[in-house]
Write a protein that holds these residues in place. Structure first.
Motif, PDB file in Angstrom:
ATOM      1  N   ASP A  39       0.818  -1.120   0.014  1.00 18.44           N
ATOM      2  CA  ASP A  39      -0.062   0.130   0.190  1.00 18.44           C
ATOM      3  C   ASP A  39       0.799   1.387  -0.036  1.00 18.44           C
ATOM      4  OD1 ASP A  39      -2.348  -1.356   0.078  1.00 18.44           O
ATOM      5  OD2 ASP A  39      -2.241  -1.603   2.100  1.00 18.44           O
ATOM      6  N   LEU A  40       2.139   0.957   0.142  1.00 16.42           N
ATOM      7  CA  LEU A  40       3.090   2.144   0.169  1.00 16.42           C
ATOM      8  C   LEU A  40       3.498   2.713  -1.350  1.00 16.42           C
ATOM      9  CD1 LEU A  40       5.363   1.780   3.289  1.00 16.42           C
ATOM     10  CD2 LEU A  40       3.580   3.488   2.729  1.00 16.42           C
ATOM     11  N   SER A  41       3.624   3.584  -1.676  1.00 17.24           N
ATOM     12  CA  SER A  41       3.815   4.166  -3.201  1.00 17.24           C
ATOM     13  C   SER A  41       5.314   4.569  -3.006  1.00 17.24           C
ATOM     14  CB  SER A  41       3.172   4.892  -3.763  1.00 17.24           C
ATOM     15  OG  SER A  41       2.859   6.277  -3.118  1.00 17.24           O
ATOM     16  N   PHE A  42       6.106   4.633  -4.063  1.00 18.44           N
ATOM     17  CA  PHE A  42       7.435   5.450  -4.220  1.00 18.44           C
ATOM     18  C   PHE A  42       7.125   6.826  -3.685  1.00 18.44           C
ATOM     19  CE2 PHE A  42      10.417   8.220  -6.521  1.00 18.44           C
ATOM     20  CZ  PHE A  42      11.609   7.723  -6.000  1.00 18.44           C
ATOM     21  N   GLU A  43       6.310   7.749  -4.052  1.00 16.75           N
ATOM     22  CA  GLU A  43       5.905   9.028  -3.978  1.00 16.75           C
ATOM     23  C   GLU A  43       5.851   9.265  -2.255  1.00 16.75           C
ATOM     24  OE1 GLU A  43       4.226   7.404  -6.255  1.00 16.75           O
ATOM     25  OE2 GLU A  43       4.599   8.363  -7.981  1.00 16.75           O
ATOM     26  N   ILE A  47       8.472  11.339  -0.074  1.00 15.13           N
ATOM     27  CA  ILE A  47       8.181  12.179   1.032  1.00 15.13           C
ATOM     28  C   ILE A  47       8.687  12.268   2.405  1.00 15.13           C
ATOM     29  CG2 ILE A  47       6.338  13.605   2.320  1.00 15.13           C
ATOM     30  CD1 ILE A  47       4.823  13.334  -0.520  1.00 15.13           C
ATOM     31  N   LEU A  48       8.465  10.730   2.921  1.00 21.54           N
ATOM     32  CA  LEU A  48       9.074  10.373   4.262  1.00 21.54           C
ATOM     33  C   LEU A  48      10.523  10.564   4.358  1.00 21.54           C
ATOM     34  CD1 LEU A  48       6.773   7.092   4.759  1.00 21.54           C
ATOM     35  CD2 LEU A  48       6.430   9.208   5.803  1.00 21.54           C
ATOM     36  N   GLY A  49      11.220  10.229   3.320  1.00 19.39           N
ATOM     37  CA  GLY A  49      12.592  10.297   3.330  1.00 19.39           C
ATOM     38  C   GLY A  49      13.189  11.674   3.421  1.00 19.39           C
ATOM     39  N   LEU A  50      12.273  12.672   2.690  1.00 21.91           N
ATOM     40  CA  LEU A  50      12.599  13.989   2.612  1.00 21.91           C
ATOM     41  C   LEU A  50      12.496  14.570   3.979  1.00 21.91           C
ATOM     42  CD1 LEU A  50      13.120  16.748   1.139  1.00 21.91           C
ATOM     43  CD2 LEU A  50      10.786  16.841   0.726  1.00 21.91           C
ATOM     44  N   LEU A  51      11.260  14.278   4.613  1.00 18.37           N
ATOM     45  CA  LEU A  51      11.030  14.564   5.888  1.00 18.37           C
ATOM     46  C   LEU A  51      12.032  14.077   6.972  1.00 18.37           C
ATOM     47  CD1 LEU A  51       7.161  14.171   5.929  1.00 18.37           C
ATOM     48  CD2 LEU A  51       8.724  16.515   6.308  1.00 18.37           C
ATOM     49  N   SER A  52      12.504  13.008   6.641  1.00 18.31           N
ATOM     50  CA  SER A  52      13.728  12.273   7.580  1.00 18.31           C
ATOM     51  C   SER A  52      15.056  13.320   7.630  1.00 18.31           C
ATOM     52  CB  SER A  52      14.003  10.861   7.364  1.00 18.31           C
ATOM     53  OG  SER A  52      14.885  10.844   6.074  1.00 18.31           O
ATOM     54  N   ARG A  53      15.117  14.119   6.601  1.00 19.52           N
ATOM     55  CA  ARG A  53      16.410  14.820   6.387  1.00 19.52           C
ATOM     56  C   ARG A  53      15.691  16.245   6.557  1.00 19.52           C
ATOM     57  NH1 ARG A  53      16.041  11.838   2.097  1.00 19.52           N
ATOM     58  NH2 ARG A  53      15.621  13.368   0.521  1.00 19.52           N
ATOM     59  N   ASN A  54      14.378  16.653   6.639  1.00 13.04           N
ATOM     60  CA  ASN A  54      14.125  17.872   6.814  1.00 13.04           C
ATOM     61  C   ASN A  54      12.741  18.084   7.486  1.00 13.04           C
ATOM     62  OD1 ASN A  54      16.123  19.551   4.804  1.00 13.04           O
ATOM     63  ND2 ASN A  54      14.920  17.655   3.596  1.00 13.04           N
ATOM     64  N   ASN A  55      12.700  17.349   8.826  1.00 10.30           N
ATOM     65  CA  ASN A  55      11.624  17.365   9.328  1.00 10.30           C
ATOM     66  C   ASN A  55      10.901  18.785   9.641  1.00 10.30           C
ATOM     67  OD1 ASN A  55       9.446  15.504  10.338  1.00 10.30           O
ATOM     68  ND2 ASN A  55      10.311  15.156  12.507  1.00 10.30           N
ATOM     69  N   GLY A  56       9.454  18.920   9.596  1.00  9.16           N
ATOM     70  CA  GLY A  56       8.799  20.037   9.888  1.00  9.16           C
ATOM     71  C   GLY A  56       9.167  21.219   8.812  1.00  9.16           C
ATOM     72  N   VAL A  66      10.098  17.841  -4.133  1.00  4.68           N
ATOM     73  CA  VAL A  66      10.022  16.538  -5.048  1.00  4.68           C
ATOM     74  C   VAL A  66       9.139  16.671  -6.440  1.00  4.68           C
ATOM     75  CG1 VAL A  66       9.568  15.089  -2.812  1.00  4.68           C
ATOM     76  CG2 VAL A  66       7.653  16.155  -3.663  1.00  4.68           C
ATOM     77  N   SER A  67       9.217  18.050  -6.754  1.00  6.44           N
ATOM     78  CA  SER A  67       8.629  18.566  -8.048  1.00  6.44           C
ATOM     79  C   SER A  67       7.151  17.802  -8.329  1.00  6.44           C
ATOM     80  CB  SER A  67       9.523  18.045  -9.020  1.00  6.44           C
ATOM     81  OG  SER A  67      10.770  18.394  -9.000  1.00  6.44           O
ATOM     82  N   LYS A  68       6.357  18.327  -7.332  1.00  3.63           N
ATOM     83  CA  LYS A  68       4.812  17.851  -7.223  1.00  3.63           C
ATOM     84  C   LYS A  68       4.060  19.101  -7.126  1.00  3.63           C
ATOM     85  CE  LYS A  68       5.198  13.288  -7.274  1.00  3.63           C
ATOM     86  NZ  LYS A  68       4.956  12.734  -8.430  1.00  3.63           N
ATOM     87  N   ASP A  69       2.837  19.213  -7.865  1.00  5.72           N
ATOM     88  CA  ASP A  69       2.100  20.573  -7.528  1.00  5.72           C
ATOM     89  C   ASP A  69       1.405  20.574  -6.364  1.00  5.72           C
ATOM     90  OD1 ASP A  69      -0.378  18.945  -7.977  1.00  5.72           O
ATOM     91  OD2 ASP A  69       0.025  18.933  -9.934  1.00  5.72           O
ATOM     92  N   LYS A  70       0.666  21.684  -5.977  1.00  8.55           N
ATOM     93  CA  LYS A  70       0.120  21.770  -4.802  1.00  8.55           C
ATOM     94  C   LYS A  70      -1.053  20.465  -4.605  1.00  8.55           C
ATOM     95  CE  LYS A  70      -1.975  25.332  -1.899  1.00  8.55           C
ATOM     96  NZ  LYS A  70      -2.295  26.777  -1.846  1.00  8.55           N
ATOM     97  N   SER A  71      -1.802  20.340  -5.518  1.00  7.45           N
ATOM     98  CA  SER A  71      -2.837  19.487  -5.158  1.00  7.45           C
ATOM     99  C   SER A  71      -2.168  18.065  -5.105  1.00  7.45           C
ATOM    100  CB  SER A  71      -4.082  19.361  -6.141  1.00  7.45           C
ATOM    101  OG  SER A  71      -3.435  19.080  -7.378  1.00  7.45           O
ATOM    102  N   SER A  72      -1.429  17.637  -5.642  1.00  8.59           N
ATOM    103  CA  SER A  72      -0.788  16.231  -5.618  1.00  8.59           C
ATOM    104  C   SER A  72      -0.087  16.323  -4.482  1.00  8.59           C
ATOM    105  CB  SER A  72       0.423  16.083  -6.674  1.00  8.59           C
ATOM    106  OG  SER A  72      -0.283  15.949  -7.769  1.00  8.59           O
ATOM    107  N   ILE A  73       0.584  17.215  -3.804  1.00 10.92           N
ATOM    108  CA  ILE A  73       1.243  17.401  -2.427  1.00 10.92           C
ATOM    109  C   ILE A  73       0.099  17.110  -1.174  1.00 10.92           C
ATOM    110  CG2 ILE A  73       2.273  18.591  -0.589  1.00 10.92           C
ATOM    111  CD1 ILE A  73       4.202  17.029  -2.659  1.00 10.92           C
TER     112      ILE A  73
END
Length: 157
Positions: A39-43, A47-56, A66-73
């Motif tokens: 049930d987990l996707s690459f996307e 995001i989890l990986g990004l937050l592990s390096r930049n939490n908050g 991650v080069s995604k638009d506002k609605s996708s995020i």
């Protein structure tokens, strides 16, 4: 072929090669993720990986990185919140701005999946030495910065 055309063609080839590498890495990472949790996707993992390096950081910053638009995020963050992997917390200085933080469950997933991702990047690096990778990284960052500079008549393409 003029020097400018040659540079353009080389830059195009580099861009295509980077895109192909990212696509192959993404596919291999997704295959590993599917074995762990289908049930987990690459996307979501990205995001989890990004937050592990930049939490908050906020949703806008996540979208930019991650080069995604506002609605996708928004959709992806909502999915992570529903799974109790991240939480939104109002910024102390601006309550309209929500910062995104990993939950303990989100941190556990990162701790499980991140080593697999690093192994795949290590495999991709193969026998390439650290200096070569640093030079390539600098090159790509310079090319990306060049795209941010105004001035080309084709900026609006």
């Amino acid at each position: 072929m003029s020097a400018k055309q040659n540079i353009s063609e080389l830059a195009l080839e580099l861009g295509l090669a980077m895109s192909e590498m990212k696509s192959r890495l993404r596919q291999k990472i997704q295959n590993s993720i599917n074995e762990y949790d289908p049930d987990l996707s690459f996307e979501l993992i990205e995001i989890l990986g990004l937050l592990s390096r930049n939490n908050g950081i906020n949703q806008q910053e996540i979208g930019n990185k991650v080069s995604k638009d506002k609605s996708s995020i928004t959709y992806l963050i909502n999915s992570l919140v529903k799974r109790d992997l991240v939480e939104r917390i109002a910024d102390k200085n601006d309550r309209r701005n929500k910062q995104i933080f990993l939950t303990q469950k989100g941190k556990q997933i990162v701790e499980t999946v991140y080593p697999w991702v690093l192994d795949l990047y290590k495999k991709a690096a193969g026998t390439i030495d650290e200096e070569e990778i640093n030079k390539a990284l600098l090159l790509v960052k310079k090319m990306t910065a060049n795209l941010e500079e105004p001035g080309s008549k084709h900026d609006s393409i």
